[in-house]
Write a protein that holds these residues in place. Structure first.
Motif, short mmCIF file in Angstrom:
data_model
loop_
_atom_site.label_atom_id
_atom_site.label_comp_id
_atom_site.label_asym_id
_atom_site.label_seq_id
_atom_site.Cartn_x
_atom_site.Cartn_y
_atom_site.Cartn_z
N THR A 156 -21.89 24.13 -16.70
CA THR A 156 -21.50 24.10 -15.29
C THR A 156 -22.52 24.84 -14.44
O THR A 156 -23.22 25.74 -14.92
CB THR A 156 -20.10 24.73 -15.10
N ASP A 157 -22.60 24.46 -13.18
CA ASP A 157 -23.51 25.12 -12.23
C ASP A 157 -23.14 24.69 -10.82
O ASP A 157 -22.33 23.77 -10.62
CB ASP A 157 -24.96 24.76 -12.53
N SER B 50 -20.16 21.89 -7.07
CA SER B 50 -19.88 22.54 -8.35
C SER B 50 -19.48 21.45 -9.34
O SER B 50 -18.59 20.65 -9.04
CB SER B 50 -18.73 23.55 -8.20
N ILE C 28 -19.06 20.17 -13.70
CA ILE C 28 -18.97 20.50 -15.13
C ILE C 28 -19.32 19.24 -15.91
O ILE C 28 -18.79 18.16 -15.65
CB ILE C 28 -17.56 20.98 -15.52
N ILE D 215 -15.07 27.41 -7.45
CA ILE D 215 -15.31 27.01 -8.84
C ILE D 215 -14.01 26.96 -9.65
O ILE D 215 -13.93 26.23 -10.63
CB ILE D 215 -16.33 27.96 -9.51
N HIS E 274 -20.72 26.84 -20.70
CA HIS E 274 -21.96 27.59 -20.42
C HIS E 274 -22.27 27.58 -18.93
O HIS E 274 -22.13 26.56 -18.26
CB HIS E 274 -23.12 26.99 -21.20
N SER E 275 -22.71 28.71 -18.40
CA SER E 275 -23.09 28.83 -16.99
C SER E 275 -24.22 29.84 -16.87
O SER E 275 -24.65 30.43 -17.86
CB SER E 275 -21.89 29.30 -16.15
N ASP E 276 -24.72 30.03 -15.62
CA ASP E 276 -25.68 31.11 -15.40
C ASP E 276 -24.91 32.40 -15.10
O ASP E 276 -23.67 32.44 -15.22
CB ASP E 276 -26.65 30.76 -14.26
N TYR F 160 -19.41 33.39 -11.48
CA TYR F 160 -19.10 33.19 -12.90
C TYR F 160 -18.83 34.51 -13.63
O TYR F 160 -18.16 34.52 -14.66
CB TYR F 160 -20.25 32.45 -13.59
N MET G 17 -23.44 32.30 -21.36
CA MET G 17 -24.21 32.46 -20.13
C MET G 17 -25.71 32.48 -20.41
O MET G 17 -26.16 33.00 -21.44
CB MET G 17 -23.82 33.75 -19.40
N ASN H 147 -29.93 26.37 -19.03
CA ASN H 147 -28.87 25.47 -18.57
C ASN H 147 -29.50 24.17 -18.09
O ASN H 147 -29.12 23.60 -17.06
CB ASN H 147 -28.08 26.13 -17.43
#
Length: 375
Positions: A224-225, A239, A241, A263, A280-282, A287, A305, A314
């Protein structure tokens, strides 16, 4: 002299997007592992001037007008030249409207006015002056303004005391006034320094995904981002996923605020998930917030992350966002339109991406077709 750092193009683009989205400079430096804020400021100037090709220039190499990298097409070359001539024409019109020769004060005024849309170097080129001359004139002007203010104060004191005081007593009075102002905090309040209270993130997860973007089962690995959509009447954010099994966008949200609720709305769209699902995200503030991590925990999801300053951790979701913009807004040359059209364009593209657009890695199937055939 310190070692000069070379940043990847992806980091420069991400920093510009975050700055356009209103992310504080300190957070950008921490998340992308950038050493100095002047780097980001330089990239922002290039972005505003339309010189994004300079993101690819090597350390120590300065591209100037007509001496940059090769143009990908004749149309791109003409667009760059047209922008250059338009800027030049705009400045000349301003000079004529002011009705003055391009002297020191006029030059400083014009550079300050146009530096919001183009670089100082470009404005100086159009005015026919050196950039070093502009900075020298600006410094001299500031010094002269301070001198004139001091002369005014001295003249007022001399007249008040009917010219009975010499320079020593006048100096003593001025110093006394400065001490009184400092003691009572009577300094100028027109431009107060703003200090943002930056809270500490609730928690940062380890990089479980570790750039392993392969998945054998649906909903096993999700990424996701958030990306910036600067094409409408107001700032918008997307946003999304994405399921690494087939590259399908399984949840997305478009909004004008990049906050936790934004989000969480995307997260709530997820279907029932299997055990040991990884998301997984930054390390963005939304987040690492308590509310988001609590919601992820309730859904039984394991968090992962990226490391700071490594968008490649990512890469899958970054690639999707890049494709979305390249194949819609950039391809159709949409720079400014309505908010409704921006939202409709994004929704239509996501439907196209999931249902129609084939991918080589999926045996030339669309994400949804690939999933259905596998079942």
């Amino acid at each position: 002299m310190g070692t000069r750092v070379s940043y990847p193009v992806e980091v420069k683009q991400k920093a510009v997007e975050m700055r356009l989205a209103g992310v504080p400079m300190k957070e950008i430096l921490q998340e992308l592992n950038i050493k100095n804020k002047t780097q980001v400021q330089t990239w922002m100037r290039w972005h505003k001037a339309g010189d994004t090709h300079r993101f690819e220039q090597p350390v120590g190499k300065q591209y100037t007008y007509g001496k940059g990298p090769e143009y990908s097409s004749e149309l791109e070359r003409l667009q760059v030249e047209n922008r250059y001539l338009s800027q030049q024409n705009e400045i000349f019109k301003k000079v004529q409207r002011i009705g003055k020769e391009v002297d020191k004060e006029t030059s400083i005024k014009l550079v300050e006015e146009f530096r919001k849309t183009m670089t100082v170097q470009d404005v100086c080129v159009h005015l026919g002056i050196l950039r070093t001359s502009y900075y020298r004139w600006k410094k001299e002007l500031n010094q002269n303004q301070s001198k004139r203010q001091l002369e005014k104060q001295v003249g007022t004191l001399c007249r008040k005391h009917k010219y009975r005081y010499g320079y020593r007593k006048i100096t003593a009075i001025l110093k006394m006034r400065m001490r009184i102002m400092q003691k009572n905090q009577w300094q100028c309040r027109v431009k107060m320094k703003k200090r943002k209270k930056n809270g500490q993130p609730y928690a940062v997860a380890v990089n479980i995904l570790d750039r392993n973007f392969q998945s054998d089962r649906p909903l096993e690995k999700l990424v996701t981002d958030i990306t910036y959509l600067p094409y409408g009447q107001k700032p918008l954010y997307l946003s999304s996923i994405l399921d690494l099994y087939n590259g399908e966008v399984i949840a997305f949200n478009i909004g004008d605020k990049q906050d936790t609720d934004f989000i969480l709305n995307t997260l709530d769209q997820l279907p029932a998930l299997p055990k040991n699902c990884v998301l997984h995200s930054d390390q963005g503030s939304v987040y690492t917030s308590y509310e988001y991590q609590k919601a992820v925990h309730i859904k039984g999801i394991t968090m992962s992350m990226s490391r700071k300053g490594t968008p490649a951790d990512n890469a899958s979701i970054e690639s999707f966002h890049s494709s979305l913009k390249s194949e819609t807004f950039y391809l159709n040359r949409i720079d400014r339109t309505t908010t409704t059209i921006v939202e409709r364009t994004v929704k239509e593209y996501i439907y196209y991406y999931n249902n129609i657009r084939i991918q080589t890695k999926l045996n030339n199937q669309s994400p949804i077709n690939y999933r259905q055939l596998a079942v």
